[in-house]
Structure formats: structure tokens, C-alpha cells
Design a protein around this motif. Structure first.
Motif, PDB file in Angstrom:
ATOM      1  N   TYR A   1       8.037  -8.708   2.315  1.00  0.00           N
ATOM      2  CA  TYR A   1       8.482  -7.345   3.691  1.00  0.00           C
ATOM      3  C   TYR A   1       9.121  -6.538   2.453  1.00  0.00           C
TER       4      TYR A   1
ATOM      5  N   GLU B   1       5.949  -3.036   5.074  1.00  0.00           N
ATOM      6  CA  GLU B   1       6.479  -3.360   6.161  1.00  0.00           C
ATOM      7  C   GLU B   1       5.855  -4.168   7.532  1.00  0.00           C
ATOM      8  N   GLY B   2       4.516  -4.631   7.021  1.00  0.00           N
ATOM      9  CA  GLY B   2       3.580  -5.188   7.477  1.00  0.00           C
ATOM     10  C   GLY B   2       1.887  -5.212   7.587  1.00  0.00           C
TER      11      GLY B   2
END
Length: 209
Positions: free
Chosen positions: A48, A52-53
Motif C-alpha cells: 500500500y 492503493e489496491g
């Protein structure tokens, strides 16, 4: 400060490479950030720090192949060689690009299949819009059609060729790509010349009389 920047960029690429490998092996839908972290040999929280993902990882992977694809198209557009040769360069460049990214290519196919399934099932979740494959196909068809028309004006190819024939050329690349992904005995990198020769042989200008 430059070495730290290089280290950070290198770590980001390592994480991205790990994510692409896991996406290809497990499928995007089944992959968790924990899986990516384990593949990269880092803690989950470290992922992270860079992404962000999952969607950000997927988008970054497809941005990489999109840049390479744009370069292949740009090189073919700039070519001042006869249209036949420029088309051969385009096919060779596209095949080499895909062969160099087997995992990303597999992920792209996985998401393309998932998208088709989602369209057929109203309650299915569509895949994330990270890569507009339809737009990529349109770009390649448009350029191939342009080269086919130029080949007609140069006298090497039949006049009147365009988008329909371009779709067939693109489909030949896609068909070889699919065979390569499902059958390791197929060597995609060696198929650029056969694809070009097979397609162009049916499009060449016929002798008069």
C-alpha cells in the motif's frame, strides 16, 4: 537522493511484477493483496506504500503494455517503407510485445473472458475498466486498414481493401496469441512471419490477364 528514487522505482516495479504473476496464476478476481505481498516477499502494508489496491496494480500493469503498444503503432505509422513492409513490421512488433509479456497477456485474456461472462449474467460483477481492449483493437484495425489501402495504391495489394480485411489480420494475431496461452508448444515469437505471409498472400494484387 537519486539512488533512493531509483530504489523506490525498482521496488515499485518488483511489486508490480509480482502482482502480474499472481494475477496470471490465480486470476484477478481470486487475488488478494496478501497474495501479492507474499509473492514479492514483503509485508502486506508495504504494497500500500506504492499502490492503493488491486485495481491500481492492474491499471499499472496495463499502462505498461499500453505504452509498448502505442510505440508499436507509432513506429509503423512513421515507417517510410512500402506498405507491405510496414505491415510486416507492425505484426512483428505486436507479436514481440505480447510474447515479452506472457503474464500480462494472460491477465488481459482472463479479464476479457470475465467481461463477456458479466455481460451474459446480469448479476455478475464486471471486471475493473483498467484496459479498453476494444479501443486497442480499433487502433490496430485502423492502422492495418490504412496500410492495406496504401498497399493497393502502390500496386502490391488488391485495391479496395480496408477494415474488413484488417479485422482478419488482427484476428490472425489474436488467434495465435490464444493458442500460445493455452498450449505451451506454440512459439508465438516465431509466428510473426507466418502470420504476415499467410495474410498478405491472399491480399496481393492478381496479375492481369
Amino acid at each position: 537522493m537519486a539512488p533512493k528514487r531509483v530504489d523506490r522505482d525498482a521496488r515499485r516495479e518488483d511489486i508490480l511484477d509480482a502482482a502480474v504473476r499472481v494475477f496470471a496464476r490465480r486470476g484477478y478476481a481470486a487475488t488478494r493483496i496478501e497474495d501479492v505481498a507474499a509473492e514479492a516477499g514483503i509485508a502486506k502494508g508495504s504494497v500500500y506504500l506504492y499502490f492503493e489496491g488491486r485495481e491500481a496494480l492492474l491499471a499499472a500493469g496495463f499502462e505498461r503494455i499500453a505504452r509498448r503498444s502505442a510505440q508499436v503503432l507509432a513506429d509503423a505509422r512513421r515507417s517510410d517503407r512500402p506498405a507491405n513492409d510496414a505491415l510486416a513490421e507492425l505484426v512483428e512488433g505486436a507479436v514481440a510485445m505480447l510474447a515479452a509479456e506472457p503474464d500480462l497477456t494472460a491477465v488481459m485474456l482472463d479479464l476479457w473472458s470475465a467481461g463477456g461472462a458479466a455481460r451474459r449474467a446480469e448479476d455478475a460483477d464486471p471486471p475493473p475498466p483498467a484496459f479498453d481492449i476494444a479501443a486497442v483493437y480499433r487502433e490496430y484495425r485502423a492502422l492495418v486498414a490504412e496500410l492495406l489501402r496504401r498497399g493497393g495504391s502502390e500496386g502490391d495489394l488488391r485495391p479496395g481493401l480496408g477494415e474488413p480485411e484488417a479485422a482478419v489480420v488482427v484476428a490472425a494475431i489474436e488467434g495465435c496469441l490464444l493458442q500460445w496461452l493455452v498450449d505451451p508448444s506454440v512459439d508465438l515469437a516465431r509466428l510473426a512471419d507466418p502470420i504476415t505471409a499467410t495474410c498478405l498472400d491472399g491480399l496481393r494484387a492478381r496479375p492481369q490477364g
